[in-house]
Design a protein around this motif. Structure first.
Motif, PDB file in Angstrom:
ATOM      1  N   LEU A 128       0.874  -1.287   0.014  1.00  0.00           N
ATOM      2  CA  LEU A 128       0.130  -0.079   0.075  1.00  0.00           C
ATOM      3  C   LEU A 128       0.854   1.293   0.126  1.00  0.00           C
ATOM      4  O   LEU A 128       2.048   1.186   0.613  1.00  0.00           O
ATOM      5  N   GLU A 129       0.314   2.221  -0.645  1.00  0.00           N
ATOM      6  CA  GLU A 129       1.065   3.787  -0.864  1.00  0.00           C
ATOM      7  C   GLU A 129       0.296   4.605   0.357  1.00  0.00           C
ATOM      8  O   GLU A 129      -0.776   5.095  -0.084  1.00  0.00           O
ATOM      9  N   VAL A 130       0.968   4.968   1.433  1.00  0.00           N
ATOM     10  CA  VAL A 130       0.240   5.969   2.084  1.00  0.00           C
ATOM     11  C   VAL A 130       1.241   6.900   2.486  1.00  0.00           C
ATOM     12  O   VAL A 130       2.164   7.002   2.873  1.00  0.00           O
ATOM     13  N   ASN A 131       0.818   8.299   2.053  1.00  0.00           N
ATOM     14  CA  ASN A 131       1.738   9.505   2.184  1.00  0.00           C
ATOM     15  C   ASN A 131       2.947   9.187   1.681  1.00  0.00           C
ATOM     16  O   ASN A 131       4.104   9.546   2.362  1.00  0.00           O
ATOM     17  N   LYS A 132       3.122   8.467   0.580  1.00  0.00           N
ATOM     18  CA  LYS A 132       4.558   8.297  -0.219  1.00  0.00           C
ATOM     19  C   LYS A 132       5.193   7.244   0.537  1.00  0.00           C
ATOM     20  O   LYS A 132       6.457   7.397   0.445  1.00  0.00           O
ATOM     21  N   VAL A 133       4.755   6.450   1.421  1.00  0.00           N
ATOM     22  CA  VAL A 133       5.294   5.538   2.200  1.00  0.00           C
ATOM     23  C   VAL A 133       4.843   4.303   1.890  1.00  0.00           C
ATOM     24  O   VAL A 133       3.465   4.161   1.615  1.00  0.00           O
ATOM     25  N   THR A 134       5.823   3.294   1.337  1.00  0.00           N
ATOM     26  CA  THR A 134       5.268   2.046   1.072  1.00  0.00           C
ATOM     27  C   THR A 134       5.068   1.031   2.079  1.00  0.00           C
ATOM     28  O   THR A 134       6.050   0.923   2.922  1.00  0.00           O
ATOM     29  N   ILE A 135       3.786   0.509   2.535  1.00  0.00           N
ATOM     30  CA  ILE A 135       3.739  -0.443   3.417  1.00  0.00           C
ATOM     31  C   ILE A 135       3.411  -1.846   3.101  1.00  0.00           C
ATOM     32  O   ILE A 135       2.661  -2.236   2.228  1.00  0.00           O
ATOM     33  N   GLU A 136       4.237  -2.641   3.852  1.00  0.00           N
ATOM     34  CA  GLU A 136       4.029  -4.045   3.372  1.00  0.00           C
ATOM     35  C   GLU A 136       3.060  -4.713   4.441  1.00  0.00           C
ATOM     36  O   GLU A 136       2.889  -4.205   5.431  1.00  0.00           O
ATOM     37  N   PRO A 137       2.362  -5.742   3.980  1.00  0.00           N
ATOM     38  CA  PRO A 137       1.711  -6.388   5.027  1.00  0.00           C
ATOM     39  C   PRO A 137       2.367  -6.989   6.214  1.00  0.00           C
ATOM     40  O   PRO A 137       3.276  -7.572   6.335  1.00  0.00           O
ATOM     41  N   SER A 138       1.663  -6.820   7.308  1.00  0.00           N
ATOM     42  CA  SER A 138       2.183  -7.408   8.671  1.00  0.00           C
ATOM     43  C   SER A 138       1.660  -8.840   8.708  1.00  0.00           C
ATOM     44  O   SER A 138       0.761  -9.086   8.309  1.00  0.00           O
ATOM     45  N   ALA A 139       2.446  -9.551   9.567  1.00  0.00           N
ATOM     46  CA  ALA A 139       2.155 -10.879   9.847  1.00  0.00           C
ATOM     47  C   ALA A 139       1.086 -10.929  11.243  1.00  0.00           C
ATOM     48  O   ALA A 139      -0.050 -12.005  11.199  1.00  0.00           O
ATOM     49  N   GLN A 140       1.055  -9.966  11.805  1.00  0.00           N
ATOM     50  CA  GLN A 140      -0.033  -9.783  13.098  1.00  0.00           C
ATOM     51  C   GLN A 140      -0.219  -8.214  13.226  1.00  0.00           C
ATOM     52  O   GLN A 140       0.753  -7.586  13.159  1.00  0.00           O
ATOM     53  N   VAL A 141      -1.358  -8.035  13.722  1.00  0.00           N
ATOM     54  CA  VAL A 141      -1.817  -6.800  13.974  1.00  0.00           C
ATOM     55  C   VAL A 141      -2.401  -6.710  15.480  1.00  0.00           C
ATOM     56  O   VAL A 141      -2.968  -7.788  15.824  1.00  0.00           O
ATOM     57  N   LYS A 142      -2.548  -5.715  16.026  1.00  0.00           N
ATOM     58  CA  LYS A 142      -3.410  -5.489  17.366  1.00  0.00           C
ATOM     59  C   LYS A 142      -4.246  -4.592  17.287  1.00  0.00           C
ATOM     60  O   LYS A 142      -4.202  -3.407  16.786  1.00  0.00           O
ATOM     61  N   ASN A 143      -5.638  -4.980  17.846  1.00  0.00           N
ATOM     62  CA  ASN A 143      -6.758  -3.983  17.710  1.00  0.00           C
ATOM     63  C   ASN A 143      -7.751  -4.099  19.031  1.00  0.00           C
ATOM     64  O   ASN A 143      -7.908  -5.401  19.238  1.00  0.00           O
ATOM     65  N   LEU A 144      -7.554  -3.033  19.733  1.00  0.00           N
ATOM     66  CA  LEU A 144      -8.254  -3.220  20.980  1.00  0.00           C
ATOM     67  C   LEU A 144      -7.861  -4.144  21.989  1.00  0.00           C
ATOM     68  O   LEU A 144      -8.437  -4.603  22.600  1.00  0.00           O
ATOM     69  N   GLY A 145      -6.281  -4.275  21.730  1.00  0.00           N
ATOM     70  CA  GLY A 145      -5.654  -5.165  22.792  1.00  0.00           C
ATOM     71  C   GLY A 145      -5.735  -6.465  22.457  1.00  0.00           C
ATOM     72  O   GLY A 145      -5.046  -7.440  23.035  1.00  0.00           O
ATOM     73  N   VAL A 146      -6.521  -7.021  21.399  1.00  0.00           N
ATOM     74  CA  VAL A 146      -6.330  -8.327  20.694  1.00  0.00           C
ATOM     75  C   VAL A 146      -5.561  -8.434  19.611  1.00  0.00           C
ATOM     76  O   VAL A 146      -5.542  -7.523  18.658  1.00  0.00           O
ATOM     77  N   ILE A 147      -4.612  -9.524  19.590  1.00  0.00           N
ATOM     78  CA  ILE A 147      -3.622  -9.622  18.356  1.00  0.00           C
ATOM     79  C   ILE A 147      -4.405 -10.816  17.384  1.00  0.00           C
ATOM     80  O   ILE A 147      -4.856 -11.883  17.818  1.00  0.00           O
TER      81      ILE A 147
END
Length: 267
Positions: A128-147
């Motif tokens: 993904l391109e966000v504000n001229k920054v290339t973001i690669e997919p993460s293996a895990q993310v945290k949402n509201l304290g849940v991984i």
């Protein structure tokens, strides 16, 4: 005899002091953590290190709070179209934030592609391109304290719960000889049981529930001072605790009952 008498009086005074502190906290987790932390801390340097670590954790929590979390369901055949939609949505959010003198930080933005191993193996590389920054997919993310991980397994979440709960159980175990059973229960409920109950419905039907059950068994042994070789089920029944799997089912049924019995908000 005199020495034993002095030791006994000191122990009773310490028990009274801790009991009063816990009672004054009125179940406040922050105050309880400060009490346990001060009682288990033996070196001044460790206090500074732990304080710095708490600062870093709070900073990360604030960063996670401002990270924009978007969810989009796409098929492998329409992958390019879905990525373009997601980038346009992020661009619109960025423009909206600029209107209010806010900035969307691309370096702190995460995204994850969730699917089975077979589905993910068919996908090409996604960025993904966000504000001229290339973001690669993460293996895990945290949402509201849940991984969440890319395979929707609960292993990371259960390990995170176990790590935090075992840390607090170790601290409580160091001071349990100075406090009574009711005070120990208060600490266990504030630091351990609350973590076992938080978002545990997401773990329903998974194999990691057995790991959480071991933590509950360990907490029951700390309260009752039961030996590791003794059977723990009678102790859990005496404490009027439901096993972890039954706690999850009870929460789901209670949520369903509330949703059906409570009146809906007016439109």
């Amino acid at each position: 005899m005199c020495r034993n008498r002095v030791t006994s009086l000191l122990k009773q005074a310490k028990q009274l002091h801790i009991r009063q502190k816990v009672t004054e906290s009125k179940g406040d987790s922050k105050q309880l953590f400060s009490i346990v932390n001060s009682l288990t801390d033996t070196k001044g340097s460790s206090t500074t290190s732990r304080s710095e670590q708490e600062t870093f954790e709070r900073a990360e929590a604030l960063c996670d709070f401002f990270i924009e979390k978007l969810y989009l369901s796409i098929k492998p055949a329409s992958l390019c179209t879905g990525v373009s939609r997601l980038e346009r949505c992020i661009t619109e959010i960025q423009e909206w934030m600029l209107c209010y003198s806010l900035k969307l930080n691309g370096d702190k933005t995460d995204f994850i592609v969730i699917g089975t191993k077979q589905q993910l193996s068919k996908l090409p590389s996604i960025n993904l391109e966000v504000n001229k920054v290339t973001i690669e997919p993460s293996a895990q993310v945290k949402n509201l304290g849940v991984i969440f991980d890319h395979l929707t397994s609960s292993k990371k979440q259960s390990l995170n719960i176990a790590r935090s709960a075992n840390y607090h159980l170790a601290n409580i175990g160091r001071i349990c000889k100075y406090i009574d059973s009711d005070t120990t229960k208060t600490l266990i409920n504030s630091f351990v049981t609350s973590r076992l109950d938080y978002c545990n419905a997401l773990l329903s039907g998974t194999t990691v529930v057995s790991n959480l059950q071991r933590i509950q068994n360990k907490a029951a042994r700390v309260i009752s001072l039961t030996k590791p070789t003794d059977h723990i089920t009678p102790v859990i029944k005496q404490l009027h605790w439901l096993p972890v799997q039954q706690r999850i089912i009870f929460k789901q049924l209670l949520s369903t009952l509330h949703s059906l019995s409570r009146p809906l908000p007016a439109i």
